[in-house]
Each structure stands twice: as structure tokens, then as C-alpha cells.
Design an enzyme around this catalytic site. Structure first.
Site, PDB file in Angstrom:
ATOM      1  N   HIS A 203       0.801  -1.237   0.000  1.00  0.00           N
ATOM      2  CA  HIS A 203       0.000   0.000   0.000  1.00  0.00           C
ATOM      3  C   HIS A 203       0.827   1.277   0.000  1.00  0.00           C
ATOM      4  O   HIS A 203       0.282   2.370  -0.101  1.00  0.00           O
ATOM      5  CB  HIS A 203      -1.020  -0.009   1.157  1.00  0.00           C
ATOM      6  CG  HIS A 203      -0.455   0.280   2.516  1.00  0.00           C
ATOM      7  ND1 HIS A 203      -0.584   1.521   3.096  1.00  0.00           N
ATOM      8  CD2 HIS A 203       0.199  -0.486   3.404  1.00  0.00           C
ATOM      9  CE1 HIS A 203      -0.019   1.482   4.313  1.00  0.00           C
ATOM     10  NE2 HIS A 203       0.452   0.270   4.514  1.00  0.00           N
ATOM     11  N   CYS A 327       1.185   6.106  12.235  1.00  0.00           N
ATOM     12  CA  CYS A 327       0.962   5.330  13.450  1.00  0.00           C
ATOM     13  C   CYS A 327       0.847   6.236  14.664  1.00  0.00           C
ATOM     14  O   CYS A 327       0.351   5.826  15.699  1.00  0.00           O
ATOM     15  CB  CYS A 327       2.095   4.347  13.665  1.00  0.00           C
ATOM     16  SG  CYS A 327       2.443   3.412  12.200  1.00  0.00           S
TER      17      CYS A 327
HETATM   18  N1  PLP Z   1       7.939   0.027   8.036  1.00  0.00           N
HETATM   19  C1  PLP Z   1       7.875   1.326   7.665  1.00  0.00           C
HETATM   20  C2  PLP Z   1       9.136   2.098   7.475  1.00  0.00           C
HETATM   21  C3  PLP Z   1       6.633   1.939   7.458  1.00  0.00           C
HETATM   22  O1  PLP Z   1       6.573   3.219   7.100  1.00  0.00           O
HETATM   23  C4  PLP Z   1       5.451   1.167   7.652  1.00  0.00           C
HETATM   24  C5  PLP Z   1       4.115   1.776   7.498  1.00  0.00           C
HETATM   25  O2  PLP Z   1       3.877   2.896   7.899  1.00  0.00           O
HETATM   26  C6  PLP Z   1       5.574  -0.178   8.031  1.00  0.00           C
HETATM   27  C7  PLP Z   1       6.829  -0.718   8.213  1.00  0.00           C
HETATM   28  C8  PLP Z   1       4.373  -1.052   8.236  1.00  0.00           C
HETATM   29  O3  PLP Z   1       3.803  -1.450   7.025  1.00  0.00           O
HETATM   30  P1  PLP Z   1       2.251  -1.900   6.956  1.00  0.00           P
HETATM   31  O4  PLP Z   1       1.449  -0.641   7.051  1.00  0.00           O
HETATM   32  O5  PLP Z   1       2.114  -2.563   5.625  1.00  0.00           O
HETATM   33  O6  PLP Z   1       2.013  -2.835   8.076  1.00  0.00           O
END
Ligand code: PLP
Length: 387
Positions: A203, A327
Site C-alpha cells: 500500500h 501510526c
Molecule cells: N515500516 C515502515 C518504514 C513503514 O513506514 C510502515 C508503514 O507505515 C511499516 C513498516 C508497516 O507497514 P504496513 O502498514 O504494511 O504494516
């Protein structure tokens, strides 16, 4: 009349490209078979998975058998950290990572600390860079894993992953990189990067949510997180998300195809935004490295204005941006990344992030340059609501 929206939050998520939807659609209806079934419907699904694996492997310059499809970037990161720790616990219990990793890595490491592992969280410099010399100094005979992200989601800083990987591997440690923010924006050739494990998420590159990839260098031991029917060579059990995986493969392939033209275009837009804001607004500073940063990523901190207040007022003016990582939305905690690069808790709350993507144009940037200086000055004088 509805206001046209300008979306400048591509690091949080992206829209699904029409070609991606097109590729997914048949696997919801006409070809809905289970890839593990022996009948014809099953083999159509299996062939689609195989094609998708081939397409992803081409982008990463690896073999098909080294691709594990997961339920997103978080799961890929968890599988890398727990997978290596549990498979190699008899070799050692030391892990090296950085203070600015995504929570998917940090929380996994914290969990492992509770299980008797020892984790070194390296300090970045004020631009958010991890000095390979710090990795070299932290390596120990019992180090089993080094996990350093390719590019940071909050401040856009990119890391010298190749140099760090060489150090880790020479030392006998497994090297993982979280490349979730880098898809379509940086070279993901795993041979050139020299990594053993690499995480991706669909995504973030115009694919569907809830699908990701963990590249796993053949022959490295990795314990599964999810146990069951043994799909994905036992690495990730569960009936495969065929539409999601088919969509991810097309999204990644298209992002890689467009990378040559998109990267310079996004860098030009990003620099127009950064230079324009630095010229128009007093007390605004770039966070992260000025040049070693993601092409479409512009992040700032401000004197005397909370980022969330700017975000809300920009939203009312039709612009979507972020005050930190997605997040952190809704959370009042200061960003751990901004704290790690040396900001005070108060200053860390003034973060503002614009992440440009394929739909954005120079007009979008000019609109921000038009409205943002006024919003900031009104917030500073108390003329508009703070949050
Ligand atoms: N790692 C990084 C650097 C990210 O920016 C994100 C998402 O914000 C993730 C991991 C997590 O990915 P997902 O949203 O597909 O769980």
C-alpha cells in the site's frame, strides 16, 4: 461545490492504481480458487501466485523461491526479527537496530528483550543517519541480526545499507532492511544492497493494503511466525491472498518501471516545496538529511506551532499532510524519531511532513506555498484555532 483535495501523505498510504485493481479483480470472482486446491480453479490461482512471485523477484533481482508473501509490512518486519532470533538463538542473543526504526521493528525487539535477547538501539546523528562505524563498534561475537531501515518514514533520511550489510555479514550476522518506504523510489536490488532479508508493503506503492513481502536469502534459517497448512514454503501459513498478491506484484512492477522518471520529478517538487517554505516562513527547519532523503519527502519542525494544529488547518484548506508517522495519528506522544535526532519533547510536537506522489504536480506545491505561510502566522498570533 466540493473543494479539490491535495493529498500530500503518500508515506502513510497511496491510492490503488487502476492497473492494479484490474489485475486483482478476476481473483475475487471468475478465478476465486484456493491456490492449494488440486483442481483447475486451484491451479489458476497457483499460477497467478507464481507469476506474481516472478514479477516481485525481478524487481528485487532475486529468485522466486526467496519471496515470502505476508499480510503487510508490519508482518514482514516481525517475521524477519522473530524469525531470525528464534532460528539462531543457539548462535547468540544479540541484535543491533536503530532508535529510528518503525514500531514494527522496535516493538518486536522489545518483545525479544523480554525473552532474554539483548538489543542495541543505535543512535542516529542529527540528520537521522546511522554511521556504519557505530554498527561496526556494536557488533559482538554473539550478534545474530542487524536490522537498519533503507529509508525513514518520518524524516525521509536514507541509510548506507550496503556498507552496514557488508559489516554485518562479514561478522556472520544476518542483515535485514525495512524497505517499506523505498518501493518505487530507490533501487531494491538485494544483491547490490547486500542484504539477507528485506521487507516491503504494497500500500506504499499504489497497491492494496494488507499485503507485503519478505525477501529471504536462500539458505538462511528463519522460523515461521504463523503456523498452519505450510503455505509459502512453511514460512507463512494461511490460504494465500491471491488478489492482494497479484495486485502487489503489478503495483511494484509499475513503480519500478516508472522509477527512472518519477524520482527526478519528485525530487524537483520536493525541493520546490522545501526551498519555498524556507524562503517564506521564519522559524521553519528541515528535519532529516537534506539530500540523502526520499525523493518526495519534505519534513519540517517549526518554532512555536504544534504540527497537529497546522495539519488540521491545512486539512480545512484542502491539503492532507501528516504531523509525524501515520501510526502516531491521534497520539500525543512526541515522535520517537524526532526525539532520537535530538529534538526536545516540545519541539518534537512541531513536526510536519509532506510526502509527494505520482498524482502531485507543481500546482499542488504552489498551493501549499500559498496557504501554509498564512496558516502558520495565524497560529502564531492566535488568529486561528490550535488543537
Ligand atoms: N515500516 C515502515 C518504514 C513503514 O513506514 C510502515 C508503514 O507505515 C511499516 C513498516 C508497516 O507497514 P504496513 O502498514 O504494511 O504494516
Amino acid at each position: 461545490m466540493e473543494m479539490t483535495r491535495i493529498y500530500l501523505d503518500h508515506a502513510a498510504t497511496t491510492s490503488v492504481r487502476p492497473e492494479v485493481l484490474e489485475a486483482m479483480w478476476p481473483f475475487f470472482q471468475a478465478n476465486y480458487g484456493n491456490a492449494s486446491s488440486v483442481h483447475s480453479e486451484g491451479s489458476v490461482a497457483r499460477e497467478a501466485l507464481d507469476r506474481a512471485r516472478e514479477m516481485v523477484a525481478q524487481v528485487l533481482h532475486c529468485r522466486k523461491g526467496e519471496i515470502v508473501f505476508t499480510g503487510g509490512g508490519t508482518e514482514a518486519d516481525n517475521l524477519a526479527v522473530f524469525g531470525v532470533a528464534r532460528a539462531r538463538r543457539n548462535h547468540g542473543r544479540h541484535i543491533i537496530t536503530s532508535q529510528i526504526e518503525h514500531e514494527a521493528i522496535l516493538e518486536s525487539c522489545r518483545q525479544l528483550e523480554g525473552e532474554g535477547f539483548d538489543v542495541t538501539y543505535l543512535n542516529p546523528d542529527s540528520d537521522g543517519r546511522i554511521d556504519p562505524a557505530c554498527v561496526a563498534a556494536a557488533l559482538r561475537p554473539d550478534t545474530i541480526l542487524v536490522s537498519i531501515m533503507l529509508a525513514n518514514n518520518e524524516i525521509g533520511t536514507t541509510q548506507q545499507v550496503r556498507e552496514i550489510a557488508t559489516l554485518a555479514r562479514t561478522h556472520g550476522a544476518v542483515m535485514h532492511t525495512d524497505a517499506v518506504q523505498a518501493a518505487g523510489l530507490m533501487d531494491l536490488d538485494v544483491e547490490a544492497l547486500g542484504v539477507d532479508l528485506l521487507s516491503l508493503s504494497a500500500h506504499k506503492c499504489y497497491g492494496p493494503k494488507g499485503v507485503g513481502v519478505l525477501y529471504e536469502h536462500r539458505g538462511r534459517p528463519l522460523s515461521p511466525l504463523i503456523h498452519g497448512g505450510g503455505q509459502e514454503r512453511g514460512r507463512r501459513s494461511g490460504t494465500e491472498n491471491v488478489p492482494g498478491v497479484a495486485g502487489m506484484a503489478v503495483a511494484l512492477a509499475l513503480a519500478e518501471r516508472d522509477r527512472v522518471s518519477e524520482v527526478p520529478r519528485l525530487i524537483a517538487l520536493r525541493d520546490r516545496l522545501i526551498d519555498g517554505l524556507l524562503a517564506r516562513v521564519d522559524g521553519i527547519y528541515v528535519t532529516g538529511h537534506r539530500t540523502a532523503r526520499l525523493p518526495g519527502h519534505a519534513s519540517f519542525r517549526l518554532d512555536g506551532v504544534v504540527g497537529e494544529a497546522v495539519l488540521v488547518n491545512l486539512d480545512l484548506a484542502g491539503v492532507a499532510c501528516s504531523s509525524g508517522s501515520a501510526c502516531h495519528a491521534g497520539s500525543t506522544d512526541p515522535s520517537h524519531v524526532l526525539i532520537a535526532i535530538g529534538l526536545t519533547a516540545e519541539s518534537a510536537k512541531t513536526g510536519l511532513r509532506f510526502t509527494l506522489g505520482r498524482e502531485n504536480t507543481g500546482d499542488d506545491v504552489d498551493h501549499v506555498l500559498d496557504v501554509l505561510p498564512k496558516i502558520i502566522s495565524e497560529l502564531r498570533t492566535g488568529a486561528v484555532a490550535t488543537v
